[in-house]
Design a protein around this motif. Sequence first.
Motif, short mmCIF file in Angstrom:
data_model
loop_
_atom_site.label_atom_id
_atom_site.label_comp_id
_atom_site.label_asym_id
_atom_site.label_seq_id
_atom_site.Cartn_x
_atom_site.Cartn_y
_atom_site.Cartn_z
N LYS A 71 1.03 6.95 12.18
CA LYS A 71 1.94 6.46 13.23
C LYS A 71 1.20 5.97 14.47
N SER A 72 0.16 6.68 14.89
CA SER A 72 -0.55 6.30 16.12
C SER A 72 -1.53 5.14 15.90
N GLU A 73 -1.85 4.85 14.64
CA GLU A 73 -2.76 3.74 14.29
C GLU A 73 -2.14 2.98 13.13
N PRO A 74 -1.27 2.00 13.41
CA PRO A 74 -0.51 1.35 12.34
C PRO A 74 -1.34 0.55 11.33
N CYS A 75 -2.63 0.36 11.61
CA CYS A 75 -3.50 -0.36 10.66
C CYS A 75 -4.35 0.58 9.84
N LEU A 76 -4.08 1.88 9.94
CA LEU A 76 -4.79 2.89 9.18
C LEU A 76 -3.83 3.55 8.20
N LEU A 77 -4.23 3.58 6.93
CA LEU A 77 -3.43 4.21 5.90
C LEU A 77 -4.28 5.27 5.19
N ILE A 78 -3.63 6.35 4.80
CA ILE A 78 -4.32 7.48 4.18
C ILE A 78 -3.60 7.86 2.90
N LYS A 79 -4.39 8.27 1.91
CA LYS A 79 -3.82 8.81 0.69
C LYS A 79 -4.65 10.01 0.28
N LYS A 80 -3.99 11.14 0.11
CA LYS A 80 -4.65 12.36 -0.35
C LYS A 80 -3.84 12.90 -1.52
N THR A 81 -4.49 12.96 -2.66
CA THR A 81 -3.88 13.50 -3.87
C THR A 81 -4.85 14.50 -4.48
N LEU A 122 0.83 -1.21 0.00
CA LEU A 122 0.00 0.00 0.00
C LEU A 122 0.86 1.26 0.00
N LYS A 123 1.97 1.24 0.72
CA LYS A 123 2.89 2.39 0.69
C LYS A 123 3.43 2.61 -0.73
N ASN A 124 3.69 1.52 -1.44
CA ASN A 124 4.17 1.63 -2.82
C ASN A 124 3.11 2.24 -3.74
N GLU A 125 1.86 2.21 -3.31
CA GLU A 125 0.77 2.82 -4.07
C GLU A 125 0.51 4.25 -3.62
N GLY A 126 1.37 4.77 -2.72
CA GLY A 126 1.25 6.16 -2.31
C GLY A 126 0.53 6.40 -1.00
N LEU A 180 -6.77 -1.77 -6.55
CA LEU A 180 -6.99 -3.15 -6.10
C LEU A 180 -6.71 -4.13 -7.24
N ASP A 181 -7.15 -3.78 -8.44
CA ASP A 181 -6.88 -4.64 -9.60
C ASP A 181 -5.38 -4.83 -9.81
N LYS A 182 -4.62 -3.77 -9.59
CA LYS A 182 -3.16 -3.86 -9.71
C LYS A 182 -2.59 -4.80 -8.64
N LEU A 183 -3.10 -4.69 -7.41
CA LEU A 183 -2.64 -5.58 -6.34
C LEU A 183 -3.05 -7.03 -6.59
N LYS A 184 -4.17 -7.21 -7.30
CA LYS A 184 -4.64 -8.57 -7.61
C LYS A 184 -3.65 -9.33 -8.48
N MET A 185 -2.74 -8.62 -9.12
CA MET A 185 -1.72 -9.30 -9.92
C MET A 185 -0.71 -10.00 -9.02
N GLU A 186 -0.63 -9.56 -7.76
CA GLU A 186 0.32 -10.14 -6.82
C GLU A 186 -0.36 -11.07 -5.82
N VAL A 187 -1.56 -10.72 -5.37
CA VAL A 187 -2.28 -11.51 -4.37
C VAL A 187 -3.74 -11.66 -4.80
N LYS A 188 -4.38 -12.70 -4.27
CA LYS A 188 -5.79 -12.93 -4.62
C LYS A 188 -6.67 -12.09 -3.69
N ILE A 189 -7.27 -11.04 -4.26
CA ILE A 189 -8.13 -10.14 -3.49
C ILE A 189 -9.55 -10.29 -4.02
N VAL A 190 -10.49 -10.44 -3.10
CA VAL A 190 -11.90 -10.44 -3.48
C VAL A 190 -12.60 -9.33 -2.72
N THR A 191 -13.48 -8.62 -3.43
CA THR A 191 -14.28 -7.62 -2.74
C THR A 191 -15.47 -8.34 -2.12
#
Length: 176
Positions: free
Chosen positions: A97-107, A88-92, A135-146
Amino acid sequence: STNPVASKELTRTITALASIMGLEKIQFDVKNAYPNANMDVDLFVFPPEGFADLTETNLKGKCLHVKKALYGSKQAGLLWYHYMIEALKNEGYTQVKSEPCLLIKKTGSEFTLIIIYVDDGLAFTNNIQKFKSMLDKLKMEVKIVTDNMFLGILINDDNNNVTYSQEHYINKLLER
């Protein structure tokens, strides 16, 4: 070594915030998550019974070198957590820091929040198509289902009225 997991309080707070902000929700699950992560230590195991019958090699008395995280190994959850966070970091995305299971992206005007709980994800965004493309891009590496559930909980948002339902889970229990 255990991996961090999102708390119920974090999930509820972010769900309420996303509702107020009018963000769309998408839930996803990674199937067979752990074996996607590489082992960070040398781990050797004896072949399980019957395994030698599947190969042409005589493995009697020999060990196998484990290269991928295996369910049941102490470090598997943490290795998978690091793998997913790095992807996910590679996707921006930026990890809070205070919640290591929360990721944010603002563009620009686009905004996305992702909560990770082991192999389940709950995302809120104002650009659902762009998130689905990621998610489709990540699906090339891992099996993700919505999925329409997060940790077996159906989360509904109707005009800033967020409800959680475990009716499906309860019905499954009653069927036993």
